[in-house]
Design a protein around this motif. Structure first.
Motif, short mmCIF file in Angstrom:
data_model
loop_
_atom_site.label_atom_id
_atom_site.label_comp_id
_atom_site.label_asym_id
_atom_site.label_seq_id
_atom_site.Cartn_x
_atom_site.Cartn_y
_atom_site.Cartn_z
N GLY A 91 41.36 73.70 43.80
CA GLY A 91 41.69 72.29 44.04
C GLY A 91 42.75 71.73 43.12
O GLY A 91 43.28 70.66 43.36
N GLY A 92 43.07 72.46 42.06
CA GLY A 92 44.07 71.97 41.13
C GLY A 92 44.14 72.89 39.92
O GLY A 92 43.44 73.90 39.84
N TYR A 93 44.99 72.51 38.98
CA TYR A 93 45.18 73.35 37.80
C TYR A 93 45.73 72.53 36.65
O TYR A 93 46.30 71.45 36.83
CB TYR A 93 46.15 74.50 38.10
CG TYR A 93 47.56 73.99 38.30
CD1 TYR A 93 48.46 73.93 37.24
CD2 TYR A 93 47.98 73.50 39.53
CE1 TYR A 93 49.74 73.42 37.42
CE2 TYR A 93 49.24 72.99 39.71
CZ TYR A 93 50.13 72.95 38.65
OH TYR A 93 51.37 72.42 38.83
N TYR A 94 45.55 73.07 35.47
CA TYR A 94 46.23 72.60 34.27
C TYR A 94 46.87 73.83 33.62
O TYR A 94 46.23 74.89 33.54
CB TYR A 94 45.27 71.98 33.26
CG TYR A 94 44.76 70.62 33.62
CD1 TYR A 94 45.53 69.49 33.38
CD2 TYR A 94 43.51 70.46 34.20
CE1 TYR A 94 45.05 68.22 33.70
CE2 TYR A 94 43.04 69.21 34.52
CZ TYR A 94 43.82 68.09 34.27
OH TYR A 94 43.34 66.85 34.60
N LEU A 95 48.10 73.69 33.17
CA LEU A 95 48.74 74.69 32.33
C LEU A 95 48.69 74.11 30.92
O LEU A 95 49.20 73.01 30.69
CB LEU A 95 50.19 74.94 32.77
CG LEU A 95 50.98 75.92 31.90
CD1 LEU A 95 50.37 77.32 31.95
CD2 LEU A 95 52.43 75.96 32.36
N VAL A 96 48.03 74.83 30.00
CA VAL A 96 47.85 74.30 28.66
C VAL A 96 48.37 75.27 27.62
O VAL A 96 48.47 76.48 27.86
CB VAL A 96 46.35 74.00 28.37
CG1 VAL A 96 45.82 72.93 29.32
CG2 VAL A 96 45.50 75.25 28.41
N GLU A 97 48.67 74.74 26.46
CA GLU A 97 49.02 75.52 25.28
C GLU A 97 47.79 75.49 24.38
O GLU A 97 47.27 74.42 24.07
CB GLU A 97 50.22 74.88 24.57
CG GLU A 97 50.71 75.65 23.37
CD GLU A 97 51.45 76.91 23.75
OE1 GLU A 97 51.30 77.90 23.01
OE2 GLU A 97 52.19 76.93 24.76
N ALA A 98 47.31 76.68 24.01
CA ALA A 98 46.13 76.76 23.15
C ALA A 98 46.31 77.92 22.17
O ALA A 98 46.91 78.93 22.51
CB ALA A 98 44.87 76.97 23.99
N LYS A 99 45.77 77.76 20.98
CA LYS A 99 45.96 78.79 19.95
C LYS A 99 45.24 80.09 20.28
O LYS A 99 45.65 81.15 19.83
CB LYS A 99 45.56 78.28 18.57
CG LYS A 99 44.10 78.03 18.39
CD LYS A 99 43.78 77.57 16.98
CE LYS A 99 42.26 77.38 16.86
NZ LYS A 99 41.87 77.04 15.52
N ASP A 100 44.14 80.00 21.07
CA ASP A 100 43.40 81.21 21.42
C ASP A 100 42.50 80.93 22.63
O ASP A 100 42.43 79.80 23.11
CB ASP A 100 42.58 81.72 20.23
CG ASP A 100 41.64 80.66 19.65
OD1 ASP A 100 41.18 79.76 20.40
OD2 ASP A 100 41.35 80.73 18.45
N LEU A 101 41.83 81.98 23.09
CA LEU A 101 40.98 81.86 24.27
C LEU A 101 39.84 80.86 24.04
O LEU A 101 39.50 80.10 24.94
CB LEU A 101 40.41 83.24 24.65
CG LEU A 101 39.46 83.27 25.85
CD1 LEU A 101 40.14 82.74 27.11
CD2 LEU A 101 38.94 84.68 26.07
N ASP A 102 39.26 80.86 22.85
CA ASP A 102 38.17 79.92 22.58
C ASP A 102 38.62 78.47 22.73
O ASP A 102 37.88 77.65 23.28
CB ASP A 102 37.59 80.14 21.18
CG ASP A 102 36.80 81.43 21.07
OD1 ASP A 102 36.31 81.92 22.10
OD2 ASP A 102 36.68 81.95 19.94
N THR A 103 39.82 78.17 22.27
CA THR A 103 40.36 76.81 22.43
C THR A 103 40.57 76.50 23.90
O THR A 103 40.23 75.41 24.37
CB THR A 103 41.68 76.66 21.65
OG1 THR A 103 41.44 76.96 20.26
CG2 THR A 103 42.24 75.25 21.77
#
Length: 116
Positions: free
Chosen positions: A79-91
């Motif tokens: 239904g949708g998406y976000y493209l994010v910047e994160a330091k690691d998978l946990d974030t």
């Protein structure tokens, strides 16, 4: 690192929502989006039109074949998406868990490939 957070939920359940429920959900998404913009995690994101508007494309033996609708029948649809910047998978998982749709659907977290 960039992660794509893919939001899946049942379109059938979404269609049963009242206008007030849809407005509340929209407000919740607006608040979430604003929070990840302010935190610097947001890169892009959008909702998608229903799967009834989709066209699936395949190329077989050099010929382009199109089919109306999604690739497969499932209980939950993208239904949708976000493209994010994160330091690691946990974030990234922490960001995904805060998406309003996670309460009723599911969020797929996928690292984006880096080409050099």
């Amino acid at each position: 690192m960039q992660y794509l957070l893919l939001i899946y939920r049942s379109e059938a359940e979404l269609s049963k929502m009242t206008p007030a429920d849809r407005q509340a959900m929209s407000a919740e998404y607006g608040t979430y989006t604003q929070s990840i913009v302010q935190s610097g995690h947001f890169k892009a994101g959008d909702g998608l039109q229903p799967t009834t508007t989709a066209t699936t494309v395949r190329v077989r033996d050099g010929k382009t074949l199109t089919t109306d609708g999604p690739f497969a029948e499932t209980r939950e649809q993208l239904g949708g998406y976000y493209l994010v910047e994160a330091k690691d998978l946990d974030t990234a998982i922490g960001l995904a868990a805060r998406i309003p749709g996670a309460k009723e659907g599911s969020i797929e977290v996928r690292p984006v490939m880096i080409y050099k």
